[in-house]
Scaffold this motif. Structure first.
Motif, PDB file in Angstrom:
ATOM      1  N   SER A  83      41.635  49.365  38.949  1.00  0.00           N
ATOM      2  CA  SER A  83      40.656  49.315  40.035  1.00  0.00           C
ATOM      3  C   SER A  83      40.295  47.880  40.395  1.00  0.00           C
ATOM      4  O   SER A  83      40.050  47.566  41.563  1.00  0.00           O
ATOM      5  N   VAL A  84      40.245  47.005  39.391  1.00  0.00           N
ATOM      6  CA  VAL A  84      39.973  45.595  39.680  1.00  0.00           C
ATOM      7  C   VAL A  84      41.152  44.986  40.443  1.00  0.00           C
ATOM      8  O   VAL A  84      40.966  44.219  41.397  1.00  0.00           O
ATOM      9  N   LEU A  85      42.374  45.341  40.029  1.00  0.00           N
ATOM     10  CA  LEU A  85      43.546  44.884  40.781  1.00  0.00           C
ATOM     11  C   LEU A  85      43.480  45.403  42.215  1.00  0.00           C
ATOM     12  O   LEU A  85      43.791  44.672  43.164  1.00  0.00           O
ATOM     13  N   LYS A  86      43.071  46.650  42.382  1.00  0.00           N
ATOM     14  CA  LYS A  86      42.956  47.230  43.726  1.00  0.00           C
ATOM     15  C   LYS A  86      41.945  46.437  44.559  1.00  0.00           C
ATOM     16  O   LYS A  86      42.179  46.167  45.754  1.00  0.00           O
ATOM     17  N   PHE A  87      40.833  46.045  43.948  1.00  0.00           N
ATOM     18  CA  PHE A  87      39.841  45.255  44.682  1.00  0.00           C
ATOM     19  C   PHE A  87      40.459  43.944  45.160  1.00  0.00           C
ATOM     20  O   PHE A  87      40.274  43.538  46.323  1.00  0.00           O
ATOM     21  N   ILE A  88      41.193  43.274  44.284  1.00  0.00           N
ATOM     22  CA  ILE A  88      41.850  42.010  44.655  1.00  0.00           C
ATOM     23  C   ILE A  88      42.856  42.245  45.777  1.00  0.00           C
ATOM     24  O   ILE A  88      42.929  41.482  46.755  1.00  0.00           O
ATOM     25  N   GLU A  89      43.637  43.312  45.654  1.00  0.00           N
ATOM     26  CA  GLU A  89      44.654  43.612  46.667  1.00  0.00           C
ATOM     27  C   GLU A  89      44.013  43.904  48.028  1.00  0.00           C
ATOM     28  O   GLU A  89      44.493  43.420  49.071  1.00  0.00           O
TER      29      GLU A  89
END
Length: 446
Positions: free
Chosen positions: A357-363
């Motif tokens: 989910s943190v990666l998704k936020f960055i993406e």
């Protein structure tokens, strides 16, 4: 974190868990680009991700007001089917005196097919039921009260440190389910002389020209480690420019002072500050407070979001079943504190999240493609933020001078010593990952 050498390759995993091959393959590339930026997300120009060690949500926030903590009747059997049980208790000073086993097979035994009642006998210790609260980790509770807390944040894989840390940079583990202490061991047991070769968030950030650094406490040139998987990736290890961005943590404080903080920062502790048993949770809390104080006193506070989390459950009890999203996860819940001028104050999110989910936020923030199905389908942490609110002020917490944390008074003082399980792990879970790999190698020879 447990220094157990083991991996379940996709083929090996499928041989032990029939029907799992399709699920395992689902972690492959998911090149779909993220949708349009949500309104206001461009107010965030810096993402800081602090990753501590080995704590379940119930272990730190099981008694936090308003959060989904211990059910009132919680008491776990000492043996399967036994009426003799262990209820949650406040952790005594100096305990646990040994690391709690949290390997792939022990984690599955503890969860016990979703019953969440196998922790005491699988871990071999009542300390799995111990918890900390505001008396022990007051700063963490203050951050959670003033900013936001997520009580449905799961580890990405039902196992230990290395595979979960790989998820934090790649949204998959490549089939790795347990720990390797060296790159050489990883290459040997995976039959991959190039190490890890699948894409990472580094590929996406470099393509999008998003600046980044991976700060590791205690060394100027951090090598491959359970908590630093990036040098295990061929495309990172053989790229001097990328390797130059894996740096000692002193550079974090220097970057704050000199105005050179990158857009995305990972912050990784050394052993004593990590909160990994048998280290002190309080010591790790003060370490995190220093990192946050420095950011909050800098010009970067106004447009930052900080995600503070822990890499796996560490063998500690959690009562919420981490349902299967694919062949590898979720693992048990871990704490997640969201700290930002735009964090909803005093908010407890019940949205299902994991490390991807943190990666998704960055993406989403920088309009990147997704790495795998896992991050493409993950919720992106926005439930915890409100970009229309008046910005929260910083919460600078005074860190006491001359802190001293004595070693545990008795028993194990080494992370790598674990309690022996009360009973033999049932069925196929008693077969170690290394044995699975060896079986596959023998089949290849034939």
């Amino acid at each position: 974190m447990r220094p157990f050498r083991g991996v379940v390759l996709l083929a090996a995993f499928a041989s032990v868990f029939p029907g799992s091959a399709q699920l395992a393959r689902s972690q492959g590339s998911a090149s779909q680009k993220s949708g349009p930026e949500p309104p206001g997300i461009d107010k965030i120009n810096h993402v800081v991700w602090i990753i501590q060690e080995n704590r379940s949500f119930d272990n730190y926030f099981g008694t936090f007001p308003g959060a989904d903590g211990f059910p009132p009747t919680t008491c776990l059997p000492k043996m399967p089917g036994s009426k003799d049980c262990v209820a949650p208790f406040h952790m005594p000073a100096g305990a646990p005196t040994c690391d709690l086993d949290h390997s792939w097979r022990i984690a599955h035994a503890a969860i016990n097919n979703g019953r969440m009642d196998g922790f005491v006998w699988a871990e071999g210790s009542p300390y799995t039921m111990g918890y900390y609260d505001e008396r022990d980790i007051p700063s963490y509770w203050k951050y959670a009260h003033q900013y936001a807390l997520a009580d449905r944040f799961f580890s990405s894989l039902n196992g230990p440190s290395l595979p979960n840390h790989i998820y934090t940079v790649a949204a998959q583990s490549g089939g790795i389910t347990d720990n390797y202490l060296s790159l050489e061991d990883l290459e040997e047991d995976t039959d991959s002389p190039e190490g890890l070769t699948f894409p990472t968030i580094v590929d996406l950030m470099d393509k999008a020209k998003v600046s980044w650094k991976y700060y590791v406490e205690g060394t100027k040139k951090p090598p491959f480690h359970l908590w630093n998987p990036l040098p295990g990736f061929k495309d990172v290890r053989e790229n001097p420019e990328r390797m130059s961005k894996i740096v000692g943590q002193d550079e974090y404080f220097r970057d704050l002072q000199q105005g050179t903080l990158p857009q995305v920062s990972y912050l990784i502790p050394n052993g004593p500050d990590s909160e990994h048993p048998t280290e002190s949770p309080t010591r790790g809390m003060w370490y995190v407070a220093r990192l946050l104080n420095a950011l909050m006193k800098s010009p970067y506070w106004k447009d930052s979001v900080v995600f503070v989390t822990w890499d796996d459950y560490g063998g500690f009890y959690d009562h919420v079943f981490p349902h299967d999203v694919d062949a590898f996860g979720f693992g048990p819940r871990v704490p997640m504190i969201i700290i930002s001028p735009y964090a909803k104050p005093g908010y407890i999110s019940h949205v299902e999240y994991d490390f991807t989910s943190v990666l998704k936020f960055i993406e989403v923030r920088w309009g990147m493609y997704h790495l795998t199905t896992r991050d493409r389908e993950a919720a992106d942490m926005e439930d915890t933020l409100d970009f229309s609110q008046a910005p929260n002020p910083p919460l600078v917490i005074d860190v006491p001078d001359n802190l001293h944390f004595p070693p545990p008074p008795h028993g194990c003082t080494d992370w790598f010593n674990t309690y022996a399980p009360y009973v033999t792990i049932p069925g196929h879970l008693d077969r170690t990952a290394i044995e699975v790999i060896q079986m596959q190698k023998e089949k290849k020879k034939k």
